[in-house]
Design a protein around this motif. Sequence first.
Motif, PDB file in Angstrom:
ATOM      1  N   GLU A 188       1.116  -1.090  -0.223  1.00 13.41           N
ATOM      2  CA  GLU A 188       0.445  -0.592  -0.452  1.00 13.41           C
ATOM      3  C   GLU A 188       0.903   1.367  -0.048  1.00 13.41           C
ATOM      4  N   ALA A 189       0.385   2.200  -0.707  1.00 12.07           N
ATOM      5  CA  ALA A 189       1.268   3.598  -0.635  1.00 12.07           C
ATOM      6  C   ALA A 189       0.654   4.370   0.228  1.00 12.07           C
ATOM      7  N   ASP A 190       2.356   4.113   1.159  1.00  7.34           N
ATOM      8  CA  ASP A 190       2.506   5.449   2.509  1.00  7.34           C
ATOM      9  C   ASP A 190       3.028   5.822   2.319  1.00  7.34           C
ATOM     10  N   LEU A 191       3.773   6.975   2.130  1.00  7.43           N
ATOM     11  CA  LEU A 191       4.781   8.154   1.148  1.00  7.43           C
ATOM     12  C   LEU A 191       4.493   9.351   1.850  1.00  7.43           C
ATOM     13  N   SER A 192       6.789   9.604   2.620  1.00  3.10           N
ATOM     14  CA  SER A 192       6.158  11.017   2.569  1.00  3.10           C
ATOM     15  C   SER A 192       7.702  11.315   1.337  1.00  3.10           C
ATOM     16  N   LEU A 193       7.069  13.097   1.078  1.00  2.00           N
ATOM     17  CA  LEU A 193       7.576  13.612  -0.421  1.00  2.00           C
ATOM     18  C   LEU A 193       8.618  15.005   0.897  1.00  2.00           C
ATOM     19  N   PHE A 194       9.392  14.873   0.204  1.00  6.52           N
ATOM     20  CA  PHE A 194      10.377  15.779   1.228  1.00  6.52           C
ATOM     21  C   PHE A 194      11.632  15.997   0.283  1.00  6.52           C
ATOM     22  N   SER A 195      12.235  17.523   0.453  1.00  4.73           N
ATOM     23  CA  SER A 195      13.701  17.365  -0.447  1.00  4.73           C
ATOM     24  C   SER A 195      14.473  17.564   1.401  1.00  4.73           C
ATOM     25  N   PRO A 196      15.865  17.636   1.017  1.00  4.89           N
ATOM     26  CA  PRO A 196      16.636  17.982   2.131  1.00  4.89           C
ATOM     27  C   PRO A 196      17.742  19.261   2.194  1.00  4.89           C
ATOM     28  N   LYS A 197      17.322  19.585   1.293  1.00  5.07           N
ATOM     29  CA  LYS A 197      18.130  20.333   0.069  1.00  5.07           C
ATOM     30  C   LYS A 197      18.154  21.963   1.282  1.00  5.07           C
ATOM     31  N   GLY A 198      19.277  23.030   1.364  1.00  4.77           N
ATOM     32  CA  GLY A 198      18.702  24.373   2.155  1.00  4.77           C
ATOM     33  C   GLY A 198      18.847  24.012   2.692  1.00  4.77           C
ATOM     34  N   THR A 199      18.583  25.893   3.553  1.00  5.74           N
ATOM     35  CA  THR A 199      18.557  26.298   5.533  1.00  5.74           C
ATOM     36  C   THR A 199      17.456  27.504   4.799  1.00  5.74           C
ATOM     37  N   ARG A 200      17.109  27.579   5.835  1.00  6.05           N
ATOM     38  CA  ARG A 200      16.212  29.255   6.092  1.00  6.05           C
ATOM     39  C   ARG A 200      15.814  29.286   7.166  1.00  6.05           C
ATOM     40  N   GLU A 201      15.379  29.871   7.630  1.00  8.84           N
ATOM     41  CA  GLU A 201      14.357  30.797   8.566  1.00  8.84           C
ATOM     42  C   GLU A 201      13.182  30.548   8.849  1.00  8.84           C
ATOM     43  N   PHE A 202      12.872  30.006   9.535  1.00 11.13           N
ATOM     44  CA  PHE A 202      11.436  29.954   9.358  1.00 11.13           C
ATOM     45  C   PHE A 202      10.071  30.607   9.932  1.00 11.13           C
ATOM     46  N   THR A 203       9.420  31.008   9.204  1.00 11.12           N
ATOM     47  CA  THR A 203       8.206  32.382   9.406  1.00 11.12           C
ATOM     48  C   THR A 203       6.897  32.191   9.564  1.00 11.12           C
ATOM     49  N   ARG A 204       6.434  33.349  10.012  1.00  9.85           N
ATOM     50  CA  ARG A 204       5.225  32.827  11.006  1.00  9.85           C
ATOM     51  C   ARG A 204       3.746  32.441   9.516  1.00  9.85           C
ATOM     52  N   GLU A 205       5.162  32.989   9.124  1.00 14.39           N
ATOM     53  CA  GLU A 205       3.599  33.516   7.201  1.00 14.39           C
ATOM     54  C   GLU A 205       3.790  31.768   7.253  1.00 14.39           C
ATOM     55  N   GLU A 206       4.941  31.107   6.742  1.00 18.90           N
ATOM     56  CA  GLU A 206       4.857  29.609   6.811  1.00 18.90           C
ATOM     57  C   GLU A 206       3.511  28.997   7.319  1.00 18.90           C
ATOM     58  N   ILE A 207       3.296  29.121   8.369  1.00 21.26           N
ATOM     59  CA  ILE A 207       2.179  28.645   9.124  1.00 21.26           C
ATOM     60  C   ILE A 207       0.831  28.158   8.778  1.00 21.26           C
ATOM     61  N   PHE A 208       0.630  27.087   8.086  1.00 22.04           N
ATOM     62  CA  PHE A 208      -0.948  26.584   8.432  1.00 22.04           C
ATOM     63  C   PHE A 208      -1.946  26.479   9.262  1.00 22.04           C
ATOM     64  N   SER A 209      -1.417  25.740  10.315  1.00 23.28           N
ATOM     65  CA  SER A 209      -2.224  25.863  11.234  1.00 23.28           C
ATOM     66  C   SER A 209      -3.146  27.052  12.215  1.00 23.28           C
ATOM     67  N   THR A 210      -4.177  26.645  12.355  1.00 22.33           N
ATOM     68  CA  THR A 210      -4.841  27.769  12.535  1.00 22.33           C
ATOM     69  C   THR A 210      -4.772  28.435  13.981  1.00 22.33           C
ATOM     70  N   SER A 211      -3.777  28.001  14.687  1.00 20.14           N
ATOM     71  CA  SER A 211      -2.768  29.030  15.793  1.00 20.14           C
ATOM     72  C   SER A 211      -1.250  28.893  15.524  1.00 20.14           C
TER      73      SER A 211
END
Length: 419
Positions: free
Chosen positions: A369-392
């Motif tokens: 059964e397909a059970d896959l996570s898709l990602f890229s390990p490339k690069g480093t960045r500063e995490f910002t509030r604008e990236e948050i999809f969560s309600t809180s």
Amino acid sequence: MRLLIKSAKIIDSESSFHKKKMDILIVNGRIEEIGSSLKPSKVDKEVKLEDLHVSRGWFDSSVNFGEPGYEERETISNGLKTAAKSGFTGVAINPETQLIVDDNGAVTSLLSKAAREVTIAYPIGALTRQAKGKELAELYDMRQAGAVAFGDYKKPVMNSNLLKLALQYAQNFGGLVQSYPQDSKIAGNGLVNEDENSTKLGLKGIPGLAEELHITRDLAILEYTGGKLHIPTISTAKAVKLIKEAKKKDLDVTCSVAIHNLIFTDDLLTNFDTRAKVLPPLRTKKDTAALFKGLKEGVIDMVTSDHFPVDIEHKKVEFEHALFGTIGIETAFGALLKLTGDLDFTISLLTKGKSRFGIKEAQIAEGSEADLSLFSPKGTREFTREEIFSTSKNSIFINSEISGKTYGIIAGDKWEIQE
């Protein structure tokens, strides 16, 4: 439905395709073929992304969404969408809601609300009725409805006999009992780790003793009763030592650590930022070093985001009055990869834990059964509030450096992919 993943580097140490760049054809939710330059006659969707990597689906053993009762913090639907965008195909949801998940109907209701989402919800039922620590909840009935474990979130079982009874009773059906490691009498009204910083800041402290004393008691009860015990979110060096000694005795115990407790120390509290008010509290460099060593040695079995959304009215207030907790599922991969600098180790941490909760693991193999996570390990960045999809938005990781990015997941015949 036919989906073709193109040129994805497979990260799975147990697969013959480990570290090989392959195409993956998924038909009706199952992996039909893995090979180089696949050219099937027909596909409904082709996934071709920059520096694409895939692994087995990631699992988080401790998340909270709020619903039912605290929908202003997070709904089940948006919470699971957030988990999917963050690379998690499965999450264990704590019963920390206004209407406590402590019976068959509540578990069934949660699963019904989650059924349409891509990420799979695995309910954790409350260990005691209304999570009040007085009498056992309907453990067997909840297990029959789909609960994967039982625990009162961030509420220690102070009645030793009740924990004894829970471990004895749950053995009848292989149930996993969780016990939050904190002695409430020792912790008192503490807000942060008890050490030099708590004194400097004038804040009441929670000593490591509160955690260690409770773990010592729980392990003694487990040795007496048998059964399966999981200790969530340990935070001190001595806690690691205690669990290591218990495992040498072949006690059936596992534990987890929250990602933020691995990365941050109580030095972060100097400006009274309530995003750093978490439970267990941020400890010292000695503790974070011991926790990381415990992970490397396998003493600590899994990491968790311990994702806990808190609305602004209960977080952006005076430190003493703010609720404990941080969101973290969106930064779990990036924060861990930045910490470890080792992709294989990071993925191994994110894919651990399913078997402990009785959840079947899917292989990256033809016919699975397909059970896959898709990602890229490339690069480093500063995490910002604008990236948050969560309600809180109460993330301790805002303005912190993280590595890589997540593209999403494929789970059976469903997917959530950011292109």
